[in-house]
Design a protein around this motif. Structure first.
Motif, PDB file in Angstrom:
ATOM      1  N   TRP A 109       0.840  -1.204   0.000  1.00  0.00           N
ATOM      2  CA  TRP A 109       0.000   0.000   0.000  1.00  0.00           C
ATOM      3  C   TRP A 109       0.871   1.248   0.000  1.00  0.00           C
ATOM      4  O   TRP A 109       0.642   2.179  -0.768  1.00  0.00           O
ATOM      5  N   MET A 141      -4.031  -0.739  -5.022  1.00  0.00           N
ATOM      6  CA  MET A 141      -4.380   0.019  -3.821  1.00  0.00           C
ATOM      7  C   MET A 141      -5.613  -0.522  -3.097  1.00  0.00           C
ATOM      8  O   MET A 141      -5.603  -0.674  -1.879  1.00  0.00           O
ATOM      9  N   SER A 160      -5.135  -2.335   0.528  1.00  0.00           N
ATOM     10  CA  SER A 160      -5.683  -1.564   1.655  1.00  0.00           C
ATOM     11  C   SER A 160      -6.670  -2.426   2.444  1.00  0.00           C
ATOM     12  O   SER A 160      -6.672  -2.416   3.675  1.00  0.00           O
TER      13      SER A 160
END
Length: 154
Positions: free
Chosen positions: A21, A51, A55
Protein backbone atom coordinates in the motif's frame (compact mmCIF):
# COMPACT_ATOMS: atom_id res chain seq x y z
CA UNK A 1 0.27 -24.87 13.09
CA UNK A 2 0.90 -23.34 16.50
CA UNK A 3 -0.82 -20.13 17.58
CA UNK A 4 2.55 -18.36 17.67
CA UNK A 5 3.41 -19.43 14.12
CA UNK A 6 -0.06 -18.47 12.89
CA UNK A 7 0.34 -15.03 14.46
CA UNK A 8 3.69 -14.59 12.70
CA UNK A 9 2.08 -15.54 9.39
CA UNK A 10 -0.72 -13.04 9.99
CA UNK A 11 1.78 -10.33 10.98
CA UNK A 12 3.76 -11.05 7.80
CA UNK A 13 0.60 -10.70 5.69
CA UNK A 14 -0.22 -7.41 7.43
CA UNK A 15 3.27 -5.96 6.99
CA UNK A 16 3.47 -7.05 3.33
CA UNK A 17 0.05 -5.56 2.57
CA UNK A 18 0.99 -2.31 4.31
CA UNK A 19 4.29 -2.21 2.41
CA UNK A 20 2.45 -2.77 -0.87
CA UNK A 21 0.00 0.00 0.00
CA UNK A 22 2.84 2.37 0.87
CA UNK A 23 4.68 1.49 -2.34
CA UNK A 24 1.50 2.01 -4.35
CA UNK A 25 1.01 5.44 -2.79
CA UNK A 26 4.61 6.38 -3.60
CA UNK A 27 4.05 5.19 -7.17
CA UNK A 28 0.90 7.33 -7.47
CA UNK A 29 2.88 10.38 -6.32
CA UNK A 30 5.67 9.64 -8.82
CA UNK A 31 3.19 9.18 -11.66
CA UNK A 32 1.40 12.39 -10.76
CA UNK A 33 4.65 14.33 -10.73
CA UNK A 34 5.87 12.78 -13.97
CA UNK A 35 3.74 15.02 -16.15
CA UNK A 36 3.18 12.20 -18.65
CA UNK A 37 -0.06 12.04 -20.58
CA UNK A 38 -0.59 8.41 -19.55
CA UNK A 39 -0.15 9.09 -15.82
CA UNK A 40 -3.87 9.19 -15.03
CA UNK A 41 -4.51 5.90 -16.81
CA UNK A 42 -1.66 4.29 -14.88
CA UNK A 43 -2.94 5.80 -11.62
CA UNK A 44 -6.40 4.38 -12.30
CA UNK A 45 -4.97 0.92 -12.95
CA UNK A 46 -2.80 0.99 -9.83
CA UNK A 47 -5.76 2.16 -7.75
CA UNK A 48 -8.02 -0.65 -8.98
CA UNK A 49 -5.58 -3.54 -8.98
CA UNK A 50 -3.13 -2.64 -6.20
CA UNK A 51 -4.38 0.02 -3.82
CA UNK A 52 -7.89 -1.29 -3.17
CA UNK A 53 -6.89 -4.94 -2.58
CA UNK A 54 -3.85 -4.20 -0.39
CA UNK A 55 -5.68 -1.56 1.65
CA UNK A 56 -8.46 -4.05 2.43
CA UNK A 57 -5.94 -6.80 3.21
CA UNK A 58 -3.94 -4.50 5.51
CA UNK A 59 -7.14 -3.44 7.31
CA UNK A 60 -8.45 -6.99 7.74
CA UNK A 61 -5.10 -8.41 8.84
CA UNK A 62 -4.58 -5.49 11.24
CA UNK A 63 -8.04 -5.94 12.76
CA UNK A 64 -7.43 -9.67 13.16
CA UNK A 65 -4.05 -9.05 14.79
CA UNK A 66 -5.50 -6.48 17.18
CA UNK A 67 -8.43 -8.67 18.16
CA UNK A 68 -6.30 -11.77 18.76
CA UNK A 69 -3.30 -10.25 20.51
CA UNK A 70 -2.56 -8.71 23.90
CA UNK A 71 -2.43 -5.29 22.21
CA UNK A 72 -6.20 -5.37 21.71
CA UNK A 73 -8.22 -3.07 19.50
CA UNK A 74 -9.02 -0.39 22.06
CA UNK A 75 -6.43 -0.99 24.79
CA UNK A 76 -3.64 1.21 23.40
CA UNK A 77 -3.91 4.64 21.83
CA UNK A 78 -1.51 3.82 19.00
CA UNK A 79 -3.63 0.83 17.84
CA UNK A 80 -6.84 2.85 17.97
CA UNK A 81 -5.19 5.75 16.13
CA UNK A 82 -3.90 3.43 13.39
CA UNK A 83 -7.39 1.98 12.96
CA UNK A 84 -9.01 5.43 12.70
CA UNK A 85 -6.34 6.67 10.26
CA UNK A 86 -6.61 3.52 8.14
CA UNK A 87 -10.38 3.78 7.80
CA UNK A 88 -10.14 7.53 7.18
CA UNK A 89 -7.54 7.15 4.44
CA UNK A 90 -9.52 4.36 2.73
CA UNK A 91 -12.58 6.64 2.68
CA UNK A 92 -10.42 9.58 1.53
CA UNK A 93 -8.98 7.52 -1.31
CA UNK A 94 -12.45 6.41 -2.42
CA UNK A 95 -14.11 9.81 -2.10
CA UNK A 96 -11.37 12.22 -3.14
CA UNK A 97 -8.43 10.51 -4.82
CA UNK A 98 -10.40 8.20 -7.11
CA UNK A 99 -12.70 11.06 -8.07
CA UNK A 100 -9.75 13.25 -9.01
CA UNK A 101 -8.35 10.50 -11.22
CA UNK A 102 -11.74 9.95 -12.88
CA UNK A 103 -12.17 13.70 -13.40
CA UNK A 104 -8.80 13.85 -15.16
CA UNK A 105 -7.20 16.13 -12.56
CA UNK A 106 -3.57 15.07 -12.31
CA UNK A 107 -2.83 17.88 -9.83
CA UNK A 108 -5.74 16.86 -7.58
CA UNK A 109 -4.84 13.19 -7.81
CA UNK A 110 -1.21 13.93 -7.00
CA UNK A 111 -2.19 16.05 -3.99
CA UNK A 112 -4.45 13.23 -2.81
CA UNK A 113 -1.65 10.70 -3.25
CA UNK A 114 0.68 12.89 -1.16
CA UNK A 115 -1.92 12.97 1.64
CA UNK A 116 -2.34 9.20 1.35
CA UNK A 117 1.42 8.67 1.53
CA UNK A 118 1.74 10.96 4.57
CA UNK A 119 -0.98 9.09 6.47
CA UNK A 120 0.51 5.70 5.62
CA UNK A 121 3.97 6.81 6.79
CA UNK A 122 2.33 8.05 10.00
CA UNK A 123 0.73 4.63 10.49
CA UNK A 124 4.08 2.89 10.00
CA UNK A 125 5.67 5.26 12.51
CA UNK A 126 2.93 4.55 15.07
CA UNK A 127 3.41 0.81 14.60
CA UNK A 128 7.15 1.10 15.18
CA UNK A 129 7.19 3.53 18.15
CA UNK A 130 3.86 2.55 19.80
CA UNK A 131 3.43 5.89 21.64
CA UNK A 132 0.93 7.22 24.21
CA UNK A 133 0.34 4.23 26.45
CA UNK A 134 -2.95 2.57 27.33
CA UNK A 135 -6.46 3.87 26.90
CA UNK A 136 -8.82 3.94 29.89
CA UNK A 137 -10.16 0.58 28.70
CA UNK A 138 -6.63 -0.80 28.51
CA UNK A 139 -5.85 0.43 32.03
CA UNK A 140 -9.05 -1.18 33.37
CA UNK A 141 -8.25 -4.45 31.57
CA UNK A 142 -4.77 -4.43 33.09
CA UNK A 143 -6.31 -4.04 36.56
CA UNK A 144 -3.74 -4.30 39.30
CA UNK A 145 -1.23 -5.94 36.99
CA UNK A 146 1.93 -3.91 36.50
CA UNK A 147 2.12 -2.02 33.22
CA UNK A 148 4.08 -4.13 30.77
CA UNK A 149 4.46 -4.27 27.05
CA UNK A 150 2.96 -7.35 25.38
CA UNK A 151 5.56 -9.71 24.01
CA UNK A 152 6.69 -8.92 20.53
CA UNK A 153 6.63 -11.51 17.83
CA UNK A 154 10.01 -11.94 16.33
Amino acid sequence: MSARRLRKVLLTVHVCAAAGWLGGALTLVALGLSGRDTALDAMRTIDQYVMIPVSMLALLAGLTLALTSPWGLAKHYWVLTKLVLTIAVIVFAAVYLAQQVEAGSRAGATAGAVVLLAVLVTNVTLGVFKPWGRTARGRRAAGAAPARTPERVG
